[in-house]
Design a protein around this motif. Sequence first.
Motif: not given
Length: 591
Positions: A90, A95, A99, A103, A107
Motif C-alpha cells: 500500500r 495513505i 489518513s 495508517i 484503508i
Amino acid sequence: MNATGYIAGINGPVIKVKGSRDFKMLEMVKAGNDNLIGEVIGIQGDETIVQVYENTTGIKLGEKCISMGKPMSCTLGPGIIGNIFDGIERPLKAIRDESGVFISRGIDIESLDTERLWEVNICVAEGESCSSGMIIATVAETSLIEFKLMIPNGVKGKIISIEKSGKYKITEVIAVVETPKGEKKEIKLVQEWPIRKPRPVSLRKPISKPLITGQRVIDSVLPIAKGGTAAIPGGFGTGKTMTQHQLAKWSDADIIVYIGCGERGNEMTQVLEDFSKLIDPISQKPLMDRTVLIANTSNMPVAAREASIYTGITLAEFYRDMGYHVAIMADSTSRWAEALREISGRLEEMPAEEGFPAYLSSRLSGFYERAGYMENLNGAEGSVTIIGAVSPQGSDFSEPVTQNTKRFVRGFWALDKSLAYARHYPAIHWLNSYSEYLDDLSQWYEENISPDFMSYRNRIMTVLQEENKLLEIVKLIGADVLPDEQKLVLDVAKAIRQGFLQQNAYHKDDTYVPILKQFRMMKLIITYESEAAAVVKLGIPIRQIQETDLLETIIRVKYTISNDNLSEFDIIEERIKTVCREIKEHNGFEG
C-alpha cells in the motif's frame, strides 16, 4: 462465488473463521466490519485460520470474513519505482495524504495511481504472434528506468487489436490477444502476481559477473555475484543498516529494492531522507529514480512484516523479467523470523529451537532461492541479488536464524563488534567472513581488470592470516623480539587494514571506489611488501624502512589519489622502488 464466513476466534493477528468450507489456502480475505486485509494460512474441517495484516484491536466475534477470490498478490505496473510501500504494497504517501501519518485500519487505497497518464510507446503490430513475457510496449517510468509491458504469464496467441502510441492510464486496455482456444485476453499496463509464487523463467544461468559495490572489502576480498546471495550478520551497533545503505547507494544494480522489515521507524526515515537527496554516481540522476522502498517498521502489524519480504522479492522478479539487474536489501531477516515465531505461537504449533517454528529453514531457503541470474521468457537476461541483514541477539552467530541463513547463502559478511567500536567501517571481519563466489568470478576479474587480480587478493588474505597468528605471540612477548621478516608482515597487514579494508563513507573519493582503483591499491601494497622483503632479506634492519614515510603514504592513498587520476599510483610505486634501492646502496649492496 466468494466464500463468506464469520469470525469465531481472535488471537492477536490470527483469527478463526467458521461458517464456510469454501475458503482456499493462501487466499486473500477481508475480515470484520473494517475490511481488514488478511490471508488464509490454515484450513481444519469447517474452521479456517487467517492471519490479518492489520491491527485487530476492536474486531468482534461474529463479524463477517469474505474471501477475495485470489491469492495475496502484488499489483505490478508503472509507478512502482521511486515509490514507498508498506509490507502489503500500500503506498505510504497516498495513505498519509488520506489518513495522516498513521495508517488507518481497513484503508483501501490502490497500490498504483490509476488516474495518472503514462506515455506509452507501442512496439508491436496488430496480427503478430505473441507469447508469455514478450514486450509489446514501453513506458519511461523514471529518468533511469524504462517500464516494459510484457504479455502476462500463461497468455499466448495472436494480437488481434492494439492501441496506438499515446497517453494511457494503467487500467486502460492496450491490446487484446486471442489464444489458440479462441479466448480473448485484455492486456493492460497493470497486472497482478501472487507474492508467494516465484515468477517463471526460461533458464537459470551460471553466475559469472560480480555486483560491483565500490566497497573494497566486498569487491576485492569477499565478492558477491549478480544473482547471488549474501548475509550480513552482526549485533546491535555493528553497522548492518549502514552497510546496506552503502550497497544500496553505490552498487551497479539497475534497480534497488530496499525492504525495512521490522526495523526502527527513525532508520527508515533516514533512508527516505538520504535516498531522496542522493545522486546516482553513474547516471548523475536522483537515486530514487531506480529505487523502491518497502517500509514495515517495528510498530506496524507483525503479520505484514512476514509478507513484506515476499512483496519485495515479487517486485524484484517483475523487473528482472524486463531484463534488469535488481538488488534486494532485506533489513532484517531476523525481524521477519521473529514474526514467523510470533504467528506460529499464536497458531499453537510445536516450537523448534529457541521457539522458532520447525519450518524456519524451509521459509529462509524459499526466500533466498528466488535469487539468481536468469534468462527470461522473452530472451532477455536479468538477475535478482539478495543481501539480507541478520540481527542475532547478543552477537551470537550460533542462534537459529544465522545458522539456517548460512546454509542458503554463498556470501557471509560477519560484522565484528570490536572493529565497529574501533571505528573501522565497514566492520566486516575478513577472517570470520567468506565468499564462495571467488572461483565463479575469477575469470571476470582476470579478463576485465588484470590477470594478477586474484593473486594479489589471495596474497593480501595470506598476510592477514599470518598477522592473526603473530598477534598471539605479540600479546605474550611483545613485537620487539620478532624477527624483521615478521615485523614486515605486521607492517604490511597494517597497510591492508587501515589503508585498504577501512573505508570512509563521508569522504568523496573513499565512499565509492572503482574496481580498477581497488586493484591499483592492492598492487601498491604488494609492491611495498616485495621491495621491503628484498631489503630485509639482505640483513638490513627493517627500522631503516620504517623510518621513511612509505607506509603512511600507502595508507593515505585512498584520500590523496582521486578516483579518476590513477596514474599517480605509478609515481608512488616508483618511489617505493627508489627508496628501497637507496637503502640497499647505503648499506653497501647493489641497488
